[in-house]
Design an enzyme around this catalytic site. Sequence first.
Site, PDB file in Angstrom:
ATOM      1  N   THR A 182       1.736  -2.150   0.839  1.00  8.52           N
ATOM      2  CA  THR A 182       2.255  -1.910  -0.515  1.00  8.52           C
ATOM      3  C   THR A 182       2.757  -3.170  -1.204  1.00  8.52           C
ATOM      4  O   THR A 182       3.074  -3.128  -2.392  1.00  8.52           O
ATOM      5  CB  THR A 182       3.411  -0.898  -0.480  1.00  8.52           C
ATOM      6  OG1 THR A 182       4.480  -1.435   0.304  1.00  8.52           O
ATOM      7  CG2 THR A 182       2.953   0.428   0.093  1.00  8.52           C
ATOM      8  N   LYS A 183       2.834  -4.277  -0.481  1.00 13.91           N
ATOM      9  CA  LYS A 183       3.361  -5.500  -1.083  1.00 13.91           C
ATOM     10  C   LYS A 183       2.441  -6.023  -2.186  1.00 13.91           C
ATOM     11  O   LYS A 183       1.285  -5.622  -2.303  1.00 13.91           O
ATOM     12  CB  LYS A 183       3.556  -6.576  -0.002  1.00 13.91           C
ATOM     13  CG  LYS A 183       4.637  -6.250   1.020  1.00 13.91           C
ATOM     14  CD  LYS A 183       6.010  -6.272   0.395  1.00 13.91           C
ATOM     15  CE  LYS A 183       7.133  -6.252   1.430  1.00 13.91           C
ATOM     16  NZ  LYS A 183       7.318  -4.957   2.087  1.00 13.91           N
ATOM     17  N   THR A 184       2.966  -6.939  -2.981  1.00 15.39           N
ATOM     18  CA  THR A 184       2.182  -7.503  -4.086  1.00 15.39           C
ATOM     19  C   THR A 184       0.871  -8.088  -3.573  1.00 15.39           C
ATOM     20  O   THR A 184      -0.173  -7.965  -4.227  1.00 15.39           O
ATOM     21  CB  THR A 184       3.005  -8.577  -4.816  1.00 15.39           C
ATOM     22  OG1 THR A 184       4.278  -8.019  -5.185  1.00 15.39           O
ATOM     23  CG2 THR A 184       2.291  -9.053  -6.074  1.00 15.39           C
ATOM     24  N   LEU A 185       0.906  -8.757  -2.443  1.00 16.24           N
ATOM     25  CA  LEU A 185      -0.295  -9.162  -1.710  1.00 16.24           C
ATOM     26  C   LEU A 185      -0.257  -8.413  -0.389  1.00 16.24           C
ATOM     27  O   LEU A 185       0.490  -8.781   0.518  1.00 16.24           O
ATOM     28  CB  LEU A 185      -0.329 -10.676  -1.484  1.00 16.24           C
ATOM     29  CG  LEU A 185      -1.539 -11.200  -0.695  1.00 16.24           C
ATOM     30  CD1 LEU A 185      -2.837 -10.947  -1.457  1.00 16.24           C
ATOM     31  CD2 LEU A 185      -1.390 -12.684  -0.381  1.00 16.24           C
TER      32      LEU A 185
ATOM     33  N   PHE B  17       2.628  -6.211   4.273  1.00 18.73           N
ATOM     34  CA  PHE B  17       2.534  -4.760   4.401  1.00 18.73           C
ATOM     35  C   PHE B  17       1.715  -4.229   3.223  1.00 18.73           C
ATOM     36  O   PHE B  17       1.774  -4.785   2.123  1.00 18.73           O
ATOM     37  CB  PHE B  17       3.940  -4.157   4.404  1.00 18.73           C
ATOM     38  CG  PHE B  17       3.976  -2.683   4.645  1.00 18.73           C
ATOM     39  CD1 PHE B  17       3.740  -2.172   5.915  1.00 18.73           C
ATOM     40  CD2 PHE B  17       4.252  -1.797   3.605  1.00 18.73           C
ATOM     41  CE1 PHE B  17       3.766  -0.803   6.135  1.00 18.73           C
ATOM     42  CE2 PHE B  17       4.278  -0.429   3.825  1.00 18.73           C
ATOM     43  CZ  PHE B  17       4.036   0.073   5.090  1.00 18.73           C
TER      44      PHE B  17
END
Length: 396
Positions: A196-199, A194
């Site tokens: 906003t995730k870190t990746l 998603f």
Amino acid sequence: MASKFRQRRWALAVPFFTQSSTFSELWPETRRHIVDVLDRGKYSHGHKVVELEEALAAYTGAKHVVGVNSGTDALVLLLRACGLRPGDEVVVPAFSFVASASAVVLAGGRPVFADIEPDGYGIDPAALAAVATERTRFVMPVHLFCQPADMTGVGETARGLGLAVVEDSAEAIGMRYGGTHAGLLGAGGVLSFFPTKTLGALGDAGAVLTDDPVVAETVAALRHHGRFGPTAAHFPAINTTTGAVGVNSKMDDLQAAVLLAKLDRLDADVERRAVLAHRYTELLADVPGVRKLPSVLPRRADVRGVFYVYAIEVDRRDELAAHLAARGVGTETYYPTPLHLQPCFADLGHRPGDFPRAEAACRDALALPLYPDLREADVALVCQGIRDFYRFAEAA
């Protein structure tokens, strides 16, 4: 005058998340991957997805990575591939995103909730032992915010109860426990991409991580309508044999292209997040009303945390969030309602007070902006807003 005021508010605004600078820097590499997709003419479940799966396997150490279209689908397909039967119970922490429990229902199981540990947000192994029944077959620890759950305690308790461990590691790319990447400490785990995730991708995407070839093969089939066979994992023929009722959960190659471009700088992004988190901790350490700051608990010397979210616990949480919003600072509440009190799980019969630690976290936790594009000046602005709120509150 009004126009100047709006411009000033915009200049000072700190959104909860943005990646505009990141994509400006990454555009040449992103474009190269996208052009490769366009040249091949295969836009879903194609060569670029294979390339991403191989790159993620190298990064995480997983023997098998299977790309799907979301972290939620990854959980559903993983549970099915691990042998979840209709009505089987899966123990899930009461403090998590709703998908941790809804995935159990979608896979045919029944969620059973447990409280979280007192010093972190992971499932409490003692609570797991207290709620498991003879119908319980799985436990699903969730790795939240900045560190893995207590996988030593969870593993020992699960073995004693005869339970399989399936990890909701959707937020946990880069996290390691005992040298093993999160998601590979049980039967398998998942990743969410998603935005906003870190990746993060530019839309929804996910993956299953596992060292079990049978689990991997089953997920690979289920993601594409249950098609098994030597060509079914990728580039399947129309007449490939359907061996199980699956779903359409193929990953788009354009999302894989974006993720490949970002994967090369993932470790640098993780380090940047750590620097910003450390600055938050310095500036908020002595602020009245801020009762808890995030930290990676010393479960083992070789735990590697990753600051996906910087979540603090505060007095008057909702008032503080409104105060920051008025200053142009975005925040998020993770999570406003514990899972056992969500209306969709009302049939399970829970009441307020059943899981007090989870309920307290839902009442008090507030996530602050944290992403590589964030500047240290932005962090200072956010912290000053928090300090001002509690100073004004004391004066009142």
